[in-house]
Scaffold this active site. Sequence first.
Site, PDB file in Angstrom:
ATOM      1  N   GLY A  62       0.778  -1.224   0.000  1.00  0.00           N
ATOM      2  CA  GLY A  62       0.000   0.000   0.000  1.00  0.00           C
ATOM      3  C   GLY A  62       0.810   1.274   0.000  1.00  0.00           C
ATOM      4  O   GLY A  62       0.250   2.365   0.115  1.00  0.00           O
TER       5      GLY A  62
ATOM      6  N   THR B  18      -2.342  -4.865  -8.206  1.00  0.00           N
ATOM      7  CA  THR B  18      -3.012  -3.580  -8.410  1.00  0.00           C
ATOM      8  C   THR B  18      -2.063  -2.408  -8.202  1.00  0.00           C
ATOM      9  O   THR B  18      -2.471  -1.263  -8.339  1.00  0.00           O
ATOM     10  CB  THR B  18      -4.202  -3.431  -7.443  1.00  0.00           C
ATOM     11  OG1 THR B  18      -3.720  -3.516  -6.098  1.00  0.00           O
ATOM     12  CG2 THR B  18      -5.224  -4.531  -7.672  1.00  0.00           C
TER      13      THR B  18
ATOM     14  N   ASP C  14      -9.920  -6.902   1.762  1.00  0.00           N
ATOM     15  CA  ASP C  14      -8.619  -7.339   2.247  1.00  0.00           C
ATOM     16  C   ASP C  14      -8.722  -7.510   3.755  1.00  0.00           C
ATOM     17  O   ASP C  14      -8.184  -6.726   4.524  1.00  0.00           O
ATOM     18  CB  ASP C  14      -7.546  -6.307   1.883  1.00  0.00           C
ATOM     19  CG  ASP C  14      -6.149  -6.916   1.915  1.00  0.00           C
ATOM     20  OD1 ASP C  14      -6.045  -8.135   2.114  1.00  0.00           O
ATOM     21  OD2 ASP C  14      -5.176  -6.171   1.739  1.00  0.00           O
TER      22      ASP C  14
END
Length: 523
Positions: free
Chosen positions: A196, A226, A284
């Site tokens: 992230g 992603t 998630d």
Amino acid sequence: MSAAVIHNGPGPSLAASTVSTDIDHTLLARRLGINTYQEPVVYLHKSSHICKSEGFEAHSRIELSCRQRRVIATLNIVSSDIVAQSEAGLSEAAWLALDLQEGDLIHMAHPRPLESFSMVRAKIYGRRISDEGFAAIVRDVIDGNYSDIEIASFITACTGHLDVEEIIALTRAMVDAGDRLDWGHRPVLDKHCIGGLPGNRTTLLVVPIVAACGLMIPKTSSRAITSPAGTADTMETLAPVNLAITDIRRVVEQEGGCIVWGGAVSLSPADDILIRVERPMDLDSEGQLVASVLSKKIAAGSTHVVIDIPVGPTAKVRRIEGAHTLGGLLTAVGAALGLKVHTMITDGSQPVGRGIGPALEAWDVLAVLRNERGAPADLRQRALDLAAAILELGQKAAPGEGMGMARAALDSGAAWTKFAAICAAQGGLREPPRAAYHHVVGAPFAGRVIAIDNRRLARIAKLAGAPQALAAGVLFHAPLGSRVDVGQPLYTIHAQSPGELAYARSYAMSQQDVITLQNGIQP
């Protein structure tokens, strides 16, 4: 794909499928070249005699077999001439799973009943899943018996509803269903970041630092799903990462560490399948994240691992309380499965380093390893912090002395020498590519940077072509607290084609809060 193919292991024999004996259930296999990622798909003409005789409809699940290989595929019905009535068109995933050749005939049948899904339904209504239940579900997922819809149901049923014992059971099932490395050595170190945070490519620094200090650290890493770059994507701009287990062993035995793509070996194969479905759902959950991370570490033979948990407004973990909860779960589940876990809560408020994208991040790593003037200080310090923790966890350094040992390995050039040796052992060190097209996004007025949106900055890098275009991405110039003059670069978009540059630039210009300046917002 190996994750979806059934060999001669557990499960029914070919004769166990429900078929009619008076109907020809074979069709000529045709390779359509359609990329459906990891999902096997079969395409039949609407007038196919098999569709009529067996009642197959769009999205039916069909068992395909050829010689000794079988796969469960999702049916798509076509009305055009893309396939003939006597043909079965196959996606790349299905074709590779069956290891077909042109001219092969494939047999088609109804798959056996999916008994393990009854436990998923029970979980939806609040019941616990047993150890045996998780083992059956994971086995069916790997064997390709679950459709994406059924996998999504399992993910949704478990999101926020797994207790610690269930997380332990899921993790164990994911480990047991794949290969497992045993190095015959203790300790075996590892590190992981939950993700992230753009540019956080510390693995390529931590591994050579730790290996140069004499500890074993075989690192299997993921590709981006992603994000603009995964560790394996960045490493691949510097050296080969698609190594077989025998080659991984050779590299680690020779150099004490490696940085390879975990997808090339069958370590916790269920994890890759679950992630593929999980990501588009934007789910998630903590339980599945813990099982995902720890199953890969245990399967890779690790005994001790340091896990980086970045916390920030646009990071994966937004609040410190959530980081503590996640850290506690990682530690508890790891301990139950024989893995020593040490978590570190770190700053996730902005990108790490300057590059966002495979090659741009690789250039940052090289600058730090070579001790170049102007190398990203934040990337260097973050890597040193993690390496110090690993050295102390592995009892190579006494408490409080890991930082000195890590810094000495980096400053002396020992880490750079070790990294070059690891790259050579993996197939050779190479220079990362550079993009041909650039666009600078400048500050609209003078001010101080007070906020950065990690997610939108990462999206710009992806729109520019990363990670598929290795040289594409974003070069970040304005960290938090920095003062900029009007027109001064905030970030530069890198692309390998004019079209991708225009696409990323258009999106960047439409966003009003990628980088926020005091007293206003950068357009």
